[in-house]
Design a protein around this motif. Sequence first.
Motif, mmCIF file in Angstrom:
data_model
loop_
_atom_site.group_PDB
_atom_site.id
_atom_site.type_symbol
_atom_site.label_atom_id
_atom_site.label_comp_id
_atom_site.label_asym_id
_atom_site.label_seq_id
_atom_site.Cartn_x
_atom_site.Cartn_y
_atom_site.Cartn_z
ATOM 1 N N TRP A 99 19.845 -26.255 30.956
ATOM 2 C CA TRP A 99 19.807 -27.516 30.218
ATOM 3 C C TRP A 99 21.193 -28.131 30.104
ATOM 4 O O TRP A 99 22.190 -27.417 30.043
ATOM 5 C CB TRP A 99 19.337 -27.267 28.789
ATOM 6 N N TRP A 117 19.086 -34.334 25.430
ATOM 7 C CA TRP A 117 19.122 -33.253 26.399
ATOM 8 C C TRP A 117 18.213 -33.534 27.580
ATOM 9 O O TRP A 117 17.358 -34.421 27.530
ATOM 10 C CB TRP A 117 18.721 -31.935 25.751
ATOM 11 N N PHE A 169 22.887 -30.442 27.173
ATOM 12 C CA PHE A 169 22.769 -31.030 25.837
ATOM 13 C C PHE A 169 24.037 -31.816 25.567
ATOM 14 O O PHE A 169 25.137 -31.360 25.902
ATOM 15 C CB PHE A 169 22.658 -29.949 24.754
#
Length: 195
Positions: A66, A46, A68
């Motif tokens: 984020w 990530w 991931f």
Amino acid sequence: MTQEEYRVLQTLDKIVCSKQVSAQIQPIVKRVRAELTRKPDALMTWEPIPLATFGDELPPAIRSGWVFILRAGSDTGAERHPNSHQRMMSFEAAGDLQTDATSAEHTVQTESEIDWRSNILVSDPQAPLERRWVSIPSNIWHRPVMPKGADWVVVSFHTVPAAELIEERPGAKQMFYAGDNQAIRAPVERSAVLR
């Protein structure tokens, strides 16, 4: 899902799906994918996304974003975030973001104590919002389970800054996501990255 939460997801969806933002996320996806390739024993990798990437329309509660990437055919195990409400979008490929069917805060020693409910998420922009997004309140157990085939790329939003995001595993093991070790490894090595 409440109407208010649905509106938050609609706002996030509009932002992430815009050509401008999507184009800025692609280089991050490329870096995170390269990291997963370099770490063959990692279940996922990530990288935080700078909030400025999302422009001025981001809901005020959102404090970090984020990318991931979850390895195809893996189950990263049960986790929860005691300090953040998570909203997650399937960006590329598909997976099952399972959540605790009780939707209640409770402590467990093993993930077998959790009653899992399946949430299959797809990346088709024509699919309904609830087939592409999931909302996970703080302290609710969840786990991504990926089918074999393609690695699953997700964009995730949290209500705490990247440096403060805590992941908790059954048995009260905790880790911070923002740090030097940005990969969750196979279970035999997991204890090395958890506190």
